[in-house]
Design an enzyme around this catalytic site. Structure first.
Site, mmCIF file in Angstrom:
data_model
loop_
_atom_site.group_PDB
_atom_site.id
_atom_site.type_symbol
_atom_site.label_atom_id
_atom_site.label_comp_id
_atom_site.label_asym_id
_atom_site.label_seq_id
_atom_site.Cartn_x
_atom_site.Cartn_y
_atom_site.Cartn_z
ATOM 1 N N CYS A 42 50.067 31.748 -5.281
ATOM 2 C CA CYS A 42 49.274 31.224 -6.528
ATOM 3 C C CYS A 42 49.807 31.649 -7.568
ATOM 4 C CB CYS A 42 47.633 31.342 -6.153
ATOM 5 S SG CYS A 42 46.680 30.633 -7.503
ATOM 6 N N CYS A 58 48.317 31.298 -10.507
ATOM 7 C CA CYS A 58 47.035 31.357 -11.439
ATOM 8 C C CYS A 58 46.759 32.817 -12.173
ATOM 9 C CB CYS A 58 45.721 30.791 -11.046
ATOM 10 S SG CYS A 58 44.612 32.027 -10.239
ATOM 11 N N CYS A 85 44.121 35.365 -9.797
ATOM 12 C CA CYS A 85 44.431 36.174 -8.523
ATOM 13 C C CYS A 85 45.401 36.976 -8.536
ATOM 14 C CB CYS A 85 45.283 34.979 -7.576
ATOM 15 S SG CYS A 85 44.393 33.500 -6.778
HETATM 16 N N1 LIG Z 1 45.742 27.788 -15.183
HETATM 17 C C1 LIG Z 1 44.594 28.512 -14.677
HETATM 18 C C2 LIG Z 1 44.218 27.866 -13.360
HETATM 19 C C3 LIG Z 1 43.403 28.726 -12.487
HETATM 20 C C4 LIG Z 1 42.663 28.122 -11.239
HETATM 21 O O1 LIG Z 1 41.957 27.017 -11.328
HETATM 22 N N2 LIG Z 1 42.893 28.707 -10.196
HETATM 23 C C5 LIG Z 1 42.437 28.059 -9.089
HETATM 24 C C6 LIG Z 1 43.096 28.559 -7.844
HETATM 25 S S1 LIG Z 1 42.618 30.209 -7.334
HETATM 26 C C7 LIG Z 1 43.387 30.420 -5.584
HETATM 27 O O2 LIG Z 1 44.308 29.544 -5.185
HETATM 28 C C8 LIG Z 1 40.828 28.312 -8.688
HETATM 29 O O3 LIG Z 1 40.242 27.704 -7.824
HETATM 30 N N3 LIG Z 1 40.177 29.240 -9.525
HETATM 31 C C9 LIG Z 1 38.901 29.409 -9.281
HETATM 32 C C10 LIG Z 1 38.779 30.657 -9.813
HETATM 33 O O4 LIG Z 1 39.617 31.619 -10.036
HETATM 34 O O5 LIG Z 1 37.714 31.413 -9.838
HETATM 35 C C11 LIG Z 1 44.814 29.918 -14.708
HETATM 36 O O6 LIG Z 1 45.846 30.431 -14.474
HETATM 37 O O7 LIG Z 1 43.818 30.599 -15.033
HETATM 38 ZN ZN LIG Z 2 44.966 31.515 -7.803
#
Ligand SMILES: N[C@@H](CCC(=O)N[C@@H](CSCO)C(=O)NCC(=O)O)C(=O)O
Ligand SMILES: [Zn+2]
Ligand SMILES: [Zn+2]
Length: 193
Positions: free
Chosen positions: A48, A50, A53
């Site tokens: 991931c 994002c 994480c």
């Molecule tokens: N561009 C954003 C995207 C973040 C995002 O939506 N992350 C997802 C995946 S995390 C695990 O796969 C998500 O569901 N997030 C909810 C959360 O993190 O609480 C970025 O990079 O921040």
């Molecule tokens: Zn993530």
């Protein structure tokens, strides 16, 4: 030139073991580490990109999978855990001392309620499900981890490892979220399923 995607995948994927049924995770603290026990293998394990994480130092992706929340228990030093962002959908419980995220939990009505997000690299055991795909690839640009013109090189490196790349979650998981939303807002009646 290749990117430091994540130490678990940089040198190829190590296939998991079907019969593997869990193990323990520990944070990076040398003394009094937080430990977590999992009584099942992970599912939907993925890279991931994002921003939320947890990633090990130098890596541009996180490797994160899910277990039923009933399979997870904190086995030591639970007092060191804090929630990184109370407002996030996934509440990530991290060690206050080393910053490692031990598990992420959803406490709201959500398609993934009941699943906890974990990082299997925190385990010394072998057999965890190997990553299945790469999610939120373009998000690594947001964090300044790569330049926009490097994104396709990152995608090629991931594809070379056998990981399909997406800029959200995989279609199967996005469909699961959309189905949950459609049922909730009435757009999809139970009888249609
Ligand atoms: N561009 C954003 C995207 C973040 C995002 O939506 N992350 C997802 C995946 S995390 C695990 O796969 C998500 O569901 N997030 C909810 C959360 O993190 O609480 C970025 O990079 O921040
Ligand atoms: Zn993530
Ligand atoms: Zn720690």
């Amino acid at each position: 030139m290749s990117f430091n995607l994540h130490p678990l995948i940089n040198n190829g994927l190590k296939k998991g073991t079907d019969s593997f049924s869990g193990g323990s995770l520990h944070c990076h603290c040398k003394s009094s580490p937080v430990t977590v026990s999992l009584s099942s293998n992970v599912a939907h394990n993925h890279a991931c990109g994002c921003s939320k994480c947890w990633k090990p130092s130098g890596a541009i992706f996180s490797i994160v999978g899910v277990v039923p929340r009933s399979s997870l228990s904190v086995t030591s030093n639970a007092n060191k855990l804090h929630i990184v962002d109370e407002k996030a959908v996934i509440q990530r419980h991290a060690c206050k001392d080393c910053g490692v995220h031990m598990f992420g939990r959803i406490e709201t009505e959500h398609a993934f309620y009941g699943l906890d997000f974990v990082h299997v690299e925190l385990s010394d055991q072998k057999g965890w499900q190997e990553p299945q795909f790469a999610a939120f690839v373009s998000s690594v640009i947001e964090q300044g981890l790569i330049a926009p013109e490097q994104a396709d090189k990152v995608r090629s490196q991931l594809k070379g490892l056998g990981l399909e790349t997406y800029d959200a979650l995989s279609p199967g998981l996005m469909d699961a979220i959309a189905t949950f939303v459609a049922k909730k807002n009435g757009a999809l009646r139970e009888s249609k399923l």
